[in-house]
Design a protein around this motif. Structure first.
Motif, short mmCIF file in Angstrom:
data_model
loop_
_atom_site.label_atom_id
_atom_site.label_comp_id
_atom_site.label_asym_id
_atom_site.label_seq_id
_atom_site.Cartn_x
_atom_site.Cartn_y
_atom_site.Cartn_z
N UNK A 32 0.84 -1.21 0.00
CA UNK A 32 0.00 0.00 0.00
C UNK A 32 0.86 1.25 0.00
N UNK A 66 2.86 1.45 -3.50
CA UNK A 66 2.07 1.82 -4.68
C UNK A 66 1.71 3.30 -4.64
N UNK A 93 3.14 5.91 -7.42
CA UNK A 93 2.17 6.59 -8.26
C UNK A 93 2.27 8.11 -8.11
N UNK A 94 2.27 8.58 -6.87
CA UNK A 94 2.26 10.03 -6.68
C UNK A 94 3.62 10.64 -6.95
N UNK A 148 4.13 1.39 -14.95
CA UNK A 148 3.06 0.39 -15.02
C UNK A 148 3.57 -0.96 -14.52
N UNK A 160 1.50 -1.65 -11.26
CA UNK A 160 0.48 -2.66 -11.55
C UNK A 160 1.05 -4.08 -11.48
N UNK A 203 -1.28 3.58 2.75
CA UNK A 203 -1.43 4.20 1.43
C UNK A 203 -1.37 5.72 1.56
N UNK A 204 -2.01 6.24 2.60
CA UNK A 204 -2.01 7.68 2.84
C UNK A 204 -0.58 8.17 3.12
N UNK A 206 1.51 8.39 0.02
CA UNK A 206 1.23 9.59 -0.77
C UNK A 206 1.95 10.81 -0.18
N UNK A 207 1.88 10.95 1.15
CA UNK A 207 2.55 12.08 1.80
C UNK A 207 4.05 12.03 1.56
N UNK A 230 -5.68 -8.78 -14.67
CA UNK A 230 -6.12 -7.61 -13.89
C UNK A 230 -5.87 -6.32 -14.65
N UNK A 283 -3.33 -3.17 -2.67
CA UNK A 283 -2.72 -1.84 -2.72
C UNK A 283 -3.54 -0.87 -3.57
N UNK A 295 -6.60 0.35 -1.69
CA UNK A 295 -6.36 1.37 -0.67
C UNK A 295 -5.96 2.71 -1.26
N UNK A 296 -5.26 2.66 -2.40
CA UNK A 296 -4.92 3.94 -3.03
C UNK A 296 -6.18 4.63 -3.55
N UNK A 339 -7.89 6.25 -0.60
CA UNK A 339 -7.25 7.51 -0.22
C UNK A 339 -7.69 8.61 -1.17
#
Lengths: 128, 119
Positions: free
Chosen positions: A41, A44, A48-49, A63, A67, A110-111, A114-115, B16, B76, B79-80, B83
């Protein structure tokens, strides 16, 4: 062409993501699934961010990593299965704790990912 | 055993990825709910319950359960997406997505398990 590249990248990285999870669960049984899911989590969201902010041009790589690797590393079905196995074993309280704990922690990880990504990308862009 | 898990995970993840790419275009008209991931996780939970109850040989279960279904479903991405729903203030969709995934997944896995026990 890009599509083919993305699919190959997903397949390649998923191989290693699945193996990494398998290794963890062989060594630590259901704690392995917990670690894979929570770490995934964070990873990813971070990937991503981070790449969103730093505008990475190699889409096949992001990707593949996101993914493919992390997607295969984490698992929803085994998480459900492990909770169900605890129930079958009569550990009702353990199952409830595992179920709610993983849900809450997954969201938090996950949060946090991102931070961390926004922080790291900010530092990187500052430096130029 | 290692190759069974690895190739299974590749296969599951490719499915997926294909479903998510397709679903983002065709299943999400007028909704913020990440339906592709929801569909993937719910079906994956059902089939894992089924595979577990069938008491498959270890190598087959490693390929199908740990590999294919483990790679197919994802914790994952779920959960993303949560968020991102929370931060966009989509409280209603957030609650529905949370319940549908976790409660729905538990129900479907149980259904798969009892179906497999009957077979």
């Amino acid at each position: 062409m890009d599509t083919v590249k993305n699919y190959l990248s997903v397949a390649f990285f998923a191989f290693w993501g699945g193996l990494a999870r398998y290794g963890l669960t062989e060594a630590l049984s259901f704690y392995g699934t917990v670690i894979a899911n929570l770490l995934g989590c964070f990873l990813l969201a971070f990937l991503t961010y981070f790449f969103l902010r730093t505008s990475n041009s190699r889409a096949w790589l992001t990707t593949g990593l996101g993914t493919g690797f992390v997607g295969a590393f984490t698992t929803f079905s085994s998480f459900k299965m492990d909770a169900f196995k605890l129930l079958l074993g009569g550990q009702n309280f353990g199952a409830l704790l595992y179920f709610t704990g993983t849900i809450a922690a997954g969201f938090l990880f996950a949060w946090a990912g991102k931070q961390a990504a926004n922080f790291a990308a900010g530092k990187l862009l500052e430096r130029g | 055993m290692i190759f069974a898990v690895g190739f299974g995970a590749s296969l599951g993840s490719v499915v997926r990825y294909a479903l998510t790419s397709y679903g983002k275009k065709h299943w999400m008209q007028g909704t913020a709910c990440p339906r592709p991931t929801l569909f993937i996780n719910l079906t994956g939970a059902f089939f894992l319950g089924l595979a577990f109850a069938l008491r498959l040989p270890a190598i087959v279960y490693a390929f199908l359960g740990t590999g294919v279904l483990g790679g197919y479903t994802t914790f994952s991405t779920l959960n993303m997406e949560m968020v991102s729903l929370a931060e966009n203030g989509q409280k209603h969709v957030f609650k529905r997505y949370l319940l549908a995934s976790y409660l729905g997944g538990a129900i479907l896995l149980t259904c798969g398990y009892y179906l497999g026990s009957l077979l």
